[in-house]
Design an enzyme around this catalytic site. Structure first.
Site, PDB file in Angstrom:
ATOM      1  N   GLY A   1       0.804  -1.188  -0.191  1.00  0.00           N
ATOM      2  CA  GLY A   1      -0.138   0.055   0.140  1.00  0.00           C
ATOM      3  C   GLY A   1       0.868   1.230  -0.009  1.00  0.00           C
ATOM      4  O   GLY A   1       0.224   2.215   0.222  1.00  0.00           O
TER       5      GLY A   1
ATOM      6  N   LYS B   1      -4.726  -9.315  -9.408  1.00  0.00           N
ATOM      7  CA  LYS B   1      -5.814  -9.807 -10.082  1.00  0.00           C
ATOM      8  C   LYS B   1      -6.231  -9.284 -11.355  1.00  0.00           C
ATOM      9  O   LYS B   1      -6.150  -8.099 -11.403  1.00  0.00           O
ATOM     10  CB  LYS B   1      -6.866 -10.300  -8.927  1.00  0.00           C
ATOM     11  CG  LYS B   1      -6.756 -11.142  -8.282  1.00  0.00           C
ATOM     12  CD  LYS B   1      -7.070 -12.625  -8.558  1.00  0.00           C
ATOM     13  CE  LYS B   1      -6.843 -13.958  -7.593  1.00  0.00           C
ATOM     14  NZ  LYS B   1      -7.148 -13.974  -6.403  1.00  0.00           N
TER      15      LYS B   1
ATOM     16  N   HIS C   1       2.403  -0.092 -13.267  1.00  0.00           N
ATOM     17  CA  HIS C   1       3.262  -1.208 -13.533  1.00  0.00           C
ATOM     18  C   HIS C   1       4.800  -0.860 -13.213  1.00  0.00           C
ATOM     19  O   HIS C   1       5.266   0.354 -13.903  1.00  0.00           O
ATOM     20  CB  HIS C   1       3.098  -1.701 -14.803  1.00  0.00           C
ATOM     21  CG  HIS C   1       3.933  -3.065 -15.112  1.00  0.00           C
ATOM     22  ND1 HIS C   1       3.589  -4.376 -14.678  1.00  0.00           N
ATOM     23  CD2 HIS C   1       5.099  -3.481 -15.655  1.00  0.00           C
ATOM     24  CE1 HIS C   1       4.366  -5.196 -15.120  1.00  0.00           C
ATOM     25  NE2 HIS C   1       5.490  -4.579 -15.739  1.00  0.00           N
TER      26      HIS C   1
ATOM     27  N   GLU D   1       7.408   5.952  -8.938  1.00  0.00           N
ATOM     28  CA  GLU D   1       6.020   5.292  -8.600  1.00  0.00           C
ATOM     29  C   GLU D   1       5.379   6.525  -7.885  1.00  0.00           C
ATOM     30  O   GLU D   1       4.302   7.032  -7.917  1.00  0.00           O
ATOM     31  CB  GLU D   1       5.671   4.199  -8.183  1.00  0.00           C
ATOM     32  CG  GLU D   1       6.375   3.022  -8.973  1.00  0.00           C
ATOM     33  CD  GLU D   1       6.024   1.600  -8.635  1.00  0.00           C
ATOM     34  OE1 GLU D   1       4.803   1.223  -8.211  1.00  0.00           O
ATOM     35  OE2 GLU D   1       6.655   0.664  -8.825  1.00  0.00           O
TER      36      GLU D   1
END
Ligand code: GAR
Length: 200
Positions: free
Chosen positions: A11, A86, A104, A174
């Site tokens: 997270g 998922k 990604h 990121e």
């Protein structure tokens, strides 16, 4: 803009978006969703008093139809996959067509696809002897890591000695790129020019 963030683990990207709220008051994280019953990202969500949902078949989980209902009742306008591992089911994809993005930890279209997540990505990049890696933020479609690319930022890895070192350099990017792009969505500054996605 009301957003939901989907997570499977730590997270840190969720936290980066939450911490950037002062800069982006127009971004409101209404829900954090996971395929796990519990995960460290839920602790982050709870610290910020954000609703959490676990999706799946286990006790205490909701199913995909219930998830869609909940997201709709919260008026969610954008879904951000931040370390969610998922595939997104087709029904959810069609409800939120063009409104689901993923981060990604490499430069797509290289080093993507099924099984390419987290350290697996950085190990593959390291083994390839690539000299740059980076971050890709892209729209989500029905397969892993193939949707249109929204933003990318690269980082020099020519002198790294381990995959962990690549992970550290990439994660740092990121944490700035994802909040920035989410803010751009909230400002309505993501457009298409022909087949290309443009960030204005
Ligand atoms: C991030 O590095 C993200 O790019 C990656 O998982 C990590 C989650 O970290 N996602 C993928 O590998 C998706 N294929 P976080 O939970 O600390 O944000």
């Amino acid at each position: 803009m009301k957003i939901a963030i989907f997570v499977s683990g730590r997270g840190s990207n969720l936290k980066a978006i939450l911490d950037s709220r002062e800069n982006k008051p127009q971004v409101e994280v209404k829900a954090v969703v996971s395929d796990k019953i519990d995960c460290p990202a839920f602790t982050v969500a709870k610290q910020f008093s954000i609703l959490t949902y676990s999706v799946g078949n286990n006790y205490g989980c909701i199913n995909n139809d219930e998830l869609i209902k909940n997201l709709q009742s919260l008026d969610i306008e954008l879904i951000v996959l931040a370390g969610y591992l998922k595939l997104i089911p087709n029904k959810l994809l069609s409800f939120y067509k063009g409104k689901i993005i993923n981060i990604h930890p490499a430069l797509l279209p290289s080093f993507g696809g099924k099984g390419m997540y987290g350290m697996n990505v950085h190990k593959a990049v390291f083994e390839s002897s690539a000299k740059v890696s980076g971050v890709t933020i892209h729209f989500v479609d029905e397969t892993y890591d193939t949707g249109k690319i929204i933003a990318q930022q690269c980082v020099d890895i020519s002198n790294v000695v381990s995959p962990e070192e690549i992970a550290e350099r990439v994660l740092k990017i990121e944490h700035t790129l994802l909040p920035f792009i989410v803010g751009k969505f909230a400002e309505g500054k993501i457009d298409y020019v022909g087949n290309r996605v443009v960030v204005n």
